[in-house]
Motif scaffolding. Sequence first.
Motif, PDB file in Angstrom:
ATOM      1  N   TYR A   2       0.846  -1.175   0.000  1.00  0.00           N
ATOM      2  CA  TYR A   2       0.000   0.000   0.000  1.00  0.00           C
ATOM      3  C   TYR A   2       0.890   1.236   0.000  1.00  0.00           C
ATOM      4  CZ  TYR A   2       1.197  -0.066   4.935  1.00  0.00           C
ATOM      5  OH  TYR A   2       1.868  -0.071   6.113  1.00  0.00           O
ATOM      6  N   GLY A   3       0.271   2.374  -0.243  1.00  0.00           N
ATOM      7  CA  GLY A   3       1.037   3.616  -0.253  1.00  0.00           C
ATOM      8  C   GLY A   3       1.557   3.921  -1.634  1.00  0.00           C
ATOM      9  N   SER A   4       2.313   4.995  -1.737  1.00  0.00           N
ATOM     10  CA  SER A   4       2.837   5.396  -3.033  1.00  0.00           C
ATOM     11  C   SER A   4       4.086   4.594  -3.378  1.00  0.00           C
ATOM     12  CB  SER A   4       3.170   6.894  -3.013  1.00  0.00           C
ATOM     13  OG  SER A   4       4.151   7.143  -2.030  1.00  0.00           O
ATOM     14  N   ARG A   5       4.332   4.471  -4.678  1.00  0.00           N
ATOM     15  CA  ARG A   5       5.522   3.760  -5.145  1.00  0.00           C
ATOM     16  C   ARG A   5       6.765   4.571  -4.803  1.00  0.00           C
ATOM     17  NH1 ARG A   5       4.373  -0.458  -8.749  1.00  0.00           N
ATOM     18  NH2 ARG A   5       6.496  -0.496  -9.488  1.00  0.00           N
ATOM     19  N   SER A   6       7.850   3.892  -4.588  1.00  0.00           N
ATOM     20  CA  SER A   6       9.098   4.568  -4.292  1.00  0.00           C
ATOM     21  C   SER A   6      10.222   3.861  -5.025  1.00  0.00           C
ATOM     22  CB  SER A   6       9.348   4.571  -2.788  1.00  0.00           C
ATOM     23  OG  SER A   6       9.619   3.254  -2.363  1.00  0.00           O
ATOM     24  N   GLU A   7      11.409   4.222  -4.723  1.00  0.00           N
ATOM     25  CA  GLU A   7      12.576   3.593  -5.331  1.00  0.00           C
ATOM     26  C   GLU A   7      12.850   2.202  -4.761  1.00  0.00           C
ATOM     27  OE1 GLU A   7      14.522   4.771  -7.872  1.00  0.00           O
ATOM     28  OE2 GLU A   7      12.942   6.292  -8.006  1.00  0.00           O
ATOM     29  N   TRP A   8      12.210   1.854  -3.650  1.00  0.00           N
ATOM     30  CA  TRP A   8      12.414   0.581  -2.974  1.00  0.00           C
ATOM     31  C   TRP A   8      13.887   0.345  -2.678  1.00  0.00           C
ATOM     32  CZ3 TRP A   8       9.409  -2.027  -0.054  1.00  0.00           C
ATOM     33  CH2 TRP A   8       8.034  -1.969  -0.265  1.00  0.00           C
ATOM     34  N   THR A   9      14.415   1.215  -1.869  1.00  0.00           N
ATOM     35  CA  THR A   9      15.798   1.059  -1.433  1.00  0.00           C
ATOM     36  C   THR A   9      15.899  -0.154  -0.519  1.00  0.00           C
ATOM     37  OG1 THR A   9      15.487   2.409   0.543  1.00  0.00           O
ATOM     38  CG2 THR A   9      16.143   3.567  -1.482  1.00  0.00           C
ATOM     39  N   ARG A  10      17.103  -0.573  -0.241  1.00  0.00           N
ATOM     40  CA  ARG A  10      17.314  -1.715   0.649  1.00  0.00           C
ATOM     41  C   ARG A  10      16.668  -1.458   2.006  1.00  0.00           C
ATOM     42  NH1 ARG A  10      23.255  -3.630   1.085  1.00  0.00           N
ATOM     43  NH2 ARG A  10      22.703  -4.299  -0.994  1.00  0.00           N
ATOM     44  N   THR A  11      16.793  -0.228   2.500  1.00  0.00           N
ATOM     45  CA  THR A  11      16.210   0.124   3.795  1.00  0.00           C
ATOM     46  C   THR A  11      14.689   0.020   3.751  1.00  0.00           C
ATOM     47  OG1 THR A  11      18.058   1.588   4.253  1.00  0.00           O
ATOM     48  CG2 THR A  11      16.065   1.940   5.546  1.00  0.00           C
ATOM     49  N   GLU A  12      14.079   0.489   2.669  1.00  0.00           N
ATOM     50  CA  GLU A  12      12.615   0.402   2.544  1.00  0.00           C
ATOM     51  C   GLU A  12      12.157  -1.049   2.456  1.00  0.00           C
ATOM     52  OE1 GLU A  12      11.181   4.400   0.274  1.00  0.00           O
ATOM     53  OE2 GLU A  12      12.330   2.955  -0.893  1.00  0.00           O
ATOM     54  N   ARG A  13      12.877  -1.883   1.709  1.00  0.00           N
ATOM     55  CA  ARG A  13      12.503  -3.303   1.601  1.00  0.00           C
ATOM     56  C   ARG A  13      12.628  -3.992   2.950  1.00  0.00           C
ATOM     57  NH1 ARG A  13      15.844  -2.933  -3.087  1.00  0.00           N
ATOM     58  NH2 ARG A  13      17.370  -4.227  -2.027  1.00  0.00           N
ATOM     59  N   LEU A  14      13.719  -3.717   3.665  1.00  0.00           N
ATOM     60  CA  LEU A  14      13.905  -4.309   4.982  1.00  0.00           C
ATOM     61  C   LEU A  14      12.818  -3.839   5.954  1.00  0.00           C
ATOM     62  CD1 LEU A  14      15.512  -6.068   6.894  1.00  0.00           C
ATOM     63  CD2 LEU A  14      17.006  -4.113   7.346  1.00  0.00           C
ATOM     64  N   GLY A  15      12.467  -2.564   5.883  1.00  0.00           N
ATOM     65  CA  GLY A  15      11.398  -2.034   6.731  1.00  0.00           C
ATOM     66  C   GLY A  15      10.079  -2.738   6.473  1.00  0.00           C
ATOM     67  N   VAL A  17       9.686  -5.777   5.387  1.00  0.00           N
ATOM     68  CA  VAL A  17       9.800  -7.119   5.961  1.00  0.00           C
ATOM     69  C   VAL A  17       9.573  -7.070   7.468  1.00  0.00           C
ATOM     70  CG1 VAL A  17      11.413  -9.000   6.460  1.00  0.00           C
ATOM     71  CG2 VAL A  17      11.308  -8.028   4.161  1.00  0.00           C
ATOM     72  N   LEU A  18      10.221  -6.128   8.122  1.00  0.00           N
ATOM     73  CA  LEU A  18      10.097  -6.027   9.578  1.00  0.00           C
ATOM     74  C   LEU A  18       8.676  -5.675  10.006  1.00  0.00           C
ATOM     75  CD1 LEU A  18      13.455  -4.217  10.388  1.00  0.00           C
ATOM     76  CD2 LEU A  18      12.870  -6.628  10.764  1.00  0.00           C
ATOM     77  N   GLU A  19       7.938  -4.958   9.140  1.00  0.00           N
ATOM     78  CA  GLU A  19       6.547  -4.602   9.432  1.00  0.00           C
ATOM     79  C   GLU A  19       5.574  -5.708   9.023  1.00  0.00           C
ATOM     80  OE1 GLU A  19       5.828  -0.922   7.449  1.00  0.00           O
ATOM     81  OE2 GLU A  19       7.339   0.149   8.620  1.00  0.00           O
ATOM     82  N   GLY A  20       6.081  -6.752   8.378  1.00  0.00           N
ATOM     83  CA  GLY A  20       5.234  -7.860   7.962  1.00  0.00           C
ATOM     84  C   GLY A  20       4.436  -7.574   6.699  1.00  0.00           C
ATOM     85  N   ARG A  21       4.827  -6.552   5.949  1.00  0.00           N
ATOM     86  CA  ARG A  21       4.128  -6.240   4.700  1.00  0.00           C
ATOM     87  C   ARG A  21       4.756  -7.033   3.560  1.00  0.00           C
ATOM     88  NH1 ARG A  21       4.893  -0.798   3.048  1.00  0.00           N
ATOM     89  NH2 ARG A  21       6.657  -0.618   4.414  1.00  0.00           N
TER      90      ARG A  21
END
Length: 65
Positions: A2-15, A17-21
């Motif tokens: 959900y939310g707007s598309r982004s660059e999907w940095t490593r930090t965003e992908r890891l976040g 995962v940690l949030e269970g999304r």
Amino acid sequence: MYGSRSEWTRTERLGAVLEGRRHLGQQVIEAIFISSGPISAADAESHLRDLVCDVVVLREAGETK
């Protein structure tokens, strides 16, 4: 997702995962190679490539079982 598309940095992908999304259409394969000795990353990638070719069946979009 959900939310707007982004660059999907490593930090965003890891976040995510940690949030269970996750992406609901996403499928994951986990492979564990057990060896009596060390195995190089190149050998592991080669084994995984062979495994994927043997296990994964590709279908056209919209095709059913």
